[in-house]
Design a protein around this motif. Sequence first.
Motif, mmCIF file in Angstrom:
data_model
loop_
_atom_site.group_PDB
_atom_site.id
_atom_site.type_symbol
_atom_site.label_atom_id
_atom_site.label_comp_id
_atom_site.label_asym_id
_atom_site.label_seq_id
_atom_site.Cartn_x
_atom_site.Cartn_y
_atom_site.Cartn_z
ATOM 1 N N ARG A 186 6.422 0.446 8.943
ATOM 2 C CA ARG A 186 5.268 0.004 8.148
ATOM 3 C C ARG A 186 5.302 0.536 6.721
ATOM 4 O O ARG A 186 4.381 0.278 5.939
ATOM 5 C CB ARG A 186 3.967 0.496 8.805
ATOM 6 C CG ARG A 186 3.647 -0.147 10.148
ATOM 7 C CD ARG A 186 2.362 0.446 10.738
ATOM 8 N NE ARG A 186 1.219 0.322 9.881
ATOM 9 C CZ ARG A 186 0.379 -0.718 9.851
ATOM 10 N NH1 ARG A 186 0.572 -1.720 10.681
ATOM 11 N NH2 ARG A 186 -0.644 -0.749 9.030
ATOM 12 N N MET A 209 0.841 -1.202 0.000
ATOM 13 C CA MET A 209 0.000 0.000 0.000
ATOM 14 C C MET A 209 0.873 1.248 0.000
ATOM 15 O O MET A 209 1.798 1.335 0.805
ATOM 16 C CB MET A 209 -0.839 0.055 1.276
ATOM 17 C CG MET A 209 -2.029 -0.832 1.276
ATOM 18 S SD MET A 209 -2.833 -0.690 2.871
ATOM 19 C CE MET A 209 -1.569 -1.288 3.944
ATOM 20 N N ARG A 244 9.009 -6.114 10.238
ATOM 21 C CA ARG A 244 9.167 -4.679 10.004
ATOM 22 C C ARG A 244 10.268 -4.149 10.938
ATOM 23 O O ARG A 244 10.291 -4.512 12.116
ATOM 24 C CB ARG A 244 7.885 -3.925 10.328
ATOM 25 C CG ARG A 244 6.626 -4.428 9.652
ATOM 26 C CD ARG A 244 5.467 -3.619 10.225
ATOM 27 N NE ARG A 244 4.171 -4.010 9.732
ATOM 28 C CZ ARG A 244 3.391 -4.928 10.317
ATOM 29 N NH1 ARG A 244 3.814 -5.591 11.382
ATOM 30 N NH2 ARG A 244 2.198 -5.180 9.838
ATOM 31 N N ALA A 301 -2.467 -6.701 8.546
ATOM 32 C CA ALA A 301 -1.348 -7.514 8.993
ATOM 33 C C ALA A 301 -1.282 -7.374 10.499
ATOM 34 O O ALA A 301 -1.673 -6.349 11.054
ATOM 35 C CB ALA A 301 -0.054 -7.032 8.367
ATOM 36 N N TYR A 341 -6.010 -4.298 6.978
ATOM 37 C CA TYR A 341 -6.426 -3.909 5.621
ATOM 38 C C TYR A 341 -6.738 -5.126 4.762
ATOM 39 O O TYR A 341 -6.300 -6.254 5.048
ATOM 40 C CB TYR A 341 -5.332 -3.071 4.943
ATOM 41 C CG TYR A 341 -3.922 -3.564 5.209
ATOM 42 C CD1 TYR A 341 -3.371 -4.589 4.460
ATOM 43 C CD2 TYR A 341 -3.160 -3.025 6.244
ATOM 44 C CE1 TYR A 341 -2.083 -5.052 4.713
ATOM 45 C CE2 TYR A 341 -1.876 -3.481 6.518
ATOM 46 C CZ TYR A 341 -1.347 -4.492 5.747
ATOM 47 O OH TYR A 341 -0.095 -4.961 6.007
ATOM 48 N N GLU A 385 -1.532 5.993 6.409
ATOM 49 C CA GLU A 385 -0.551 5.679 7.468
ATOM 50 C C GLU A 385 -0.084 6.951 8.186
ATOM 51 O O GLU A 385 0.805 6.892 9.022
ATOM 52 C CB GLU A 385 0.673 4.969 6.869
ATOM 53 C CG GLU A 385 0.398 3.568 6.363
ATOM 54 C CD GLU A 385 0.437 2.506 7.464
ATOM 55 O OE1 GLU A 385 0.885 2.806 8.581
ATOM 56 O OE2 GLU A 385 -0.011 1.376 7.192
#
Length: 367
Positions: free
Chosen positions: A329, A49, A302, A259, A246, A55
């Motif tokens: 992220r 994304m 991450r 996630a 998402y 975000e």
Amino acid sequence: MKKRFDVVVIGGGVIGCSIAYYLAKEKIDVAVLEGQQIGQKTTKAAAGMLGAHSEWDQSENFFTFARSSQLTYFHLQEELKELSGIDIELKKGGIFKLAYTELEKMQLDPLLSQTSARWYNRMEIKNQIPDIHPDIIGAAYIEDDVNVLPASVCHAFGKSAQMLGASIFEFSHVLEIQKNDEDFLIKTTNGHFIAKTVVVASGVWSNPFFKQLGIVHELIPVKGECISVRSEKAILKHTLFHKQNYIVPRNDGRLVIGATMVDNEWNENPSLGGIEVLIQKAKKMLPTIADMKIDSFWAGLRPRTLDHKPFIGIHPEDPQILFATGHFRNGILLAPATGKLIRDLILKNKVENTWIEAFKINRSSSV
Ligand code: GLY
């Protein structure tokens, strides 16, 4: 085999390959050293994304940087395809950031003050997505928060960089970085390399290099588990987003559900509990997803800094060492802007001072 370069980038994820691309475009003699194969770790696990708005944590510097990176993607698609033949599969459709309560609606107000976002009420969303959960009262819609195929972006950057003269060494795990006079000696499982400048871009695996290079920070792994499903009919054209979860539609008809956020977890295998949580969250957005067939599941790590912002900048004591890591992220989103910022720092081009201050490794909010 030539092993002396102006710049050696350690890490062949999307960040390292973007840096190599932007340097190679300027005819800098650059090499990427990757311990495995490029784009196979955190990059491959990402949903892709480009969520500059979705975000957004209301930090001005983060938003302007993320937005500039997002806008770069709109012309990168053609540029990279022409050089590499690889399609990054930029998928339009945008993101609906969902609200289930009046409080959640209010929390979207700062985002809705941007001209690039607009409010959709329940009926308007239902017109677009008939299968949407009935509890949703509305959503912020952001057309520009599109998505791309992360591994393809990484390969497109890498291949394009190679077309422009960069070298990529896979299965070249870096063991040690030594400074000898003016140059660095980089010892790897694939022999020794020499570089004038080193860029650390190894995501959460940057920690040993911080230690070797006298940096006190440690990146924290935050595991994200994902699952993808297939349906016979296309029921979703837009990404749905709620509280860090998402559902992202892919061009090939798959839906990626992501996630989880598992702090301090180094194990890259998805857990049953994680997948269960994802399914619950996805059903709360799109109930009919329960009928879809499982395609695959995976996880990635991450790299998180203490203030959740990346480290992009020059070593406080050695201008020949740079960092581009800790993208948490937003590695895919921030890859183009990171590549350009590192290029500009190496070439001593004029750069946005607020970005330097926000992302430098010795900022006060990151210790
Ligand atoms: N960019 C979304 C995630 O990290 O899950």
